[in-house]
Design an enzyme around this catalytic site. Sequence first.
Site, mmCIF file in Angstrom:
data_model
loop_
_atom_site.group_PDB
_atom_site.id
_atom_site.type_symbol
_atom_site.label_atom_id
_atom_site.label_comp_id
_atom_site.label_asym_id
_atom_site.label_seq_id
_atom_site.Cartn_x
_atom_site.Cartn_y
_atom_site.Cartn_z
ATOM 1 N NE ARG A 39 45.735 40.507 51.657
ATOM 2 C CZ ARG A 39 47.072 40.447 51.247
ATOM 3 N NH1 ARG A 39 47.967 39.774 51.823
ATOM 4 N NH2 ARG A 39 47.342 41.391 50.327
ATOM 5 C CG ASN B 18 42.003 44.568 45.409
ATOM 6 O OD1 ASN B 18 42.253 43.285 45.019
ATOM 7 N ND2 ASN B 18 41.921 44.730 46.715
ATOM 8 C CB CYS C 139 45.706 35.047 35.364
ATOM 9 S SG CYS C 139 46.774 35.657 33.740
ATOM 10 C CE LYS D 185 39.460 41.058 43.450
ATOM 11 N NZ LYS D 185 40.261 39.910 43.391
ATOM 12 C CG ASP E 59 49.518 44.908 49.488
ATOM 13 O OD1 ASP E 59 48.887 43.836 49.715
ATOM 14 O OD2 ASP E 59 50.902 44.947 49.364
HETATM 15 C C1 LIG Z 1 41.782 34.339 51.660
HETATM 16 C C2 LIG Z 1 41.715 35.202 50.428
HETATM 17 C C3 LIG Z 1 40.449 34.766 49.760
HETATM 18 C C4 LIG Z 1 40.241 35.352 48.536
HETATM 19 N N1 LIG Z 1 39.277 34.996 47.648
HETATM 20 C C5 LIG Z 1 39.053 35.664 46.510
HETATM 21 C C6 LIG Z 1 37.847 35.403 45.667
HETATM 22 O O1 LIG Z 1 36.924 34.542 46.270
HETATM 23 N N2 LIG Z 1 37.744 36.114 44.715
HETATM 24 C C7 LIG Z 1 38.555 37.006 44.238
HETATM 25 O O2 LIG Z 1 38.357 37.497 43.056
HETATM 26 N N3 LIG Z 1 39.648 37.406 44.752
HETATM 27 C C8 LIG Z 1 39.823 36.647 46.098
HETATM 28 N N4 LIG Z 1 41.130 37.337 46.828
HETATM 29 C C9 LIG Z 1 41.992 38.363 46.415
HETATM 30 C C10 LIG Z 1 41.255 39.507 47.142
HETATM 31 O O3 LIG Z 1 39.966 39.932 46.663
HETATM 32 C C11 LIG Z 1 42.057 40.641 46.807
HETATM 33 O O4 LIG Z 1 42.293 40.937 45.404
HETATM 34 C C12 LIG Z 1 43.456 40.452 47.345
HETATM 35 O O5 LIG Z 1 43.538 39.943 48.703
HETATM 36 C C13 LIG Z 1 44.391 41.970 47.248
HETATM 37 O O6 LIG Z 1 43.785 42.681 47.887
HETATM 38 P P1 LIG Z 1 43.940 43.016 49.785
HETATM 39 O O7 LIG Z 1 45.530 43.298 49.705
HETATM 40 O O8 LIG Z 1 43.164 44.134 49.913
HETATM 41 O O9 LIG Z 1 43.462 41.975 50.470
HETATM 42 C C14 LIG Z 1 41.203 36.498 47.989
HETATM 43 C C15 LIG Z 1 42.345 36.833 48.842
HETATM 44 C C16 LIG Z 1 42.594 36.139 50.068
HETATM 45 C C17 LIG Z 1 43.880 36.522 50.692
#
Ligand SMILES: Cc1cc2nc3c(=O)[nH]c(=O)nc-3n(C[C@H](O)[C@H](O)[C@H](O)COP(=O)(O)O)c2cc1C
Length: 367
Positions: free
Chosen positions: A227, A202, A101, A140, A204
């Site tokens: 995830r 993106n 952010c 992002k 969930d």
């Molecule tokens: C363990 C973990 C590590 C993450 N690392 C990053 C990261 O390095 N850079 C980033 O932009 N977002 C990161 N995120 C956010 C994810 O890229 C994503 O935006 C978020 O998990 C929601 O998507 P999902 O529900 O498909 O996991 C991370 C999330 C988790 C849970």
Amino acid sequence: MQIGSLKLSSSLFLSPLAGYTNLPFRLTVREVGGLGLATTDLVNARSLLEKNPKALKLIETLPADKPLAVQLFGSVPEEMRDAAQYLESIGVNSVDINMGCPVRKVCRVGGGSAMMTELEKTAALVEGMVQAVRIPVTAKMRLGWDDENLTAPDLARALEGVGVAAIFVHGRTRQQGFSGTINLKGIRTVVESVQSIPVIGNGDVTTPEAAKKMFEETGCAGVSIGRGAFYNPWIFEHTLNYLRTGDLPPEPRFEERVRVMCRHLDLMIEVFGEEHGCRMFRKVAPWYSKRFGPANEFNKRVVQVSSKAEFHTVLQNYIRWREQFVDESGELKPRFQLAPMVASFMQEPAVTGRQQIPVPKGPVEIW
Ligand SMILES: Cc1cc2nc3c(=O)[nH]c(=O)nc-3n(C[C@H](O)[C@H](O)[C@H](O)COP(=O)(O)O)c2cc1C
């Protein structure tokens, strides 16, 4: 689907997950199929320029690991620019910028002209990167700081103005962390705020139906999955199939889950060495086992393995132990079968919250 000059075979993306989206995981998902573009864990631009070994390990790749985006993190314009140039020089296909952010300080004091200053500063940093490389530069972000400060549409528009090739947006605010549900309307607002660049939704997405709903309700050009790919490296292939044919492939059988898990471990060992690879796999294997049915015997033991032989002993013992829960055809008996996965934004509001996707450990304040 295309991001700048980069043509992709699918509009499905692997989200960066620090600590997880390493080379072995990316290769595993690619082998299963359906993925358009994978992104590395976030990498500190300065560490990369200093050739810090840990940063170099994060960008380690192989010819089969294409197309690949590296996600950079940093606030010094020259460092971000030089890091992007370095990535281009070694053949990386695209550079993503972690914006978490970026207007956080500003959101906290309520916006106003200071917000525009911050936004201009961010746009200037990004413009410096865009002008220094030919590969696409993407960003992002989350929707904003909180529901009163949904800054992503303004930021996305400003970034498009300086040449960003695509926007990835996690449909939650910073204040939400990982709780609550995904705001599809919020993603839609970002889609509508830009003129022509793709916006990738993106958050969930754990099933093909959820991906379809995100496409339909937000108008996004792509969907990025983090995830959901842990539970289910098949999600990309299955989603593509579902989008193309309307047929929902059955969930992979236990044997297929075990096969892919073992392949993932072999790749971990190739890339990180046997002991380190196996230790790292201690936190990966329990994600596979979430869809095995009863798995406490596996989870208890797999977090102690330090060698491939130990892993296979644990697995063979588990397979024998699991027999009590399956019928003659090898399927889980009805009372042990798992409920299908349902994304937060596909559930009735009353249920949301009880079925959150677990959040793996990590410095979550960064994203
Ligand atoms: C363990 C973990 C590590 C993450 N690392 C990053 C990261 O390095 N850079 C980033 O932009 N977002 C990161 N995120 C956010 C994810 O890229 C994503 O935006 C978020 O998990 C929601 O998507 P999902 O529900 O498909 O996991 C991370 C999330 C988790 C849970």
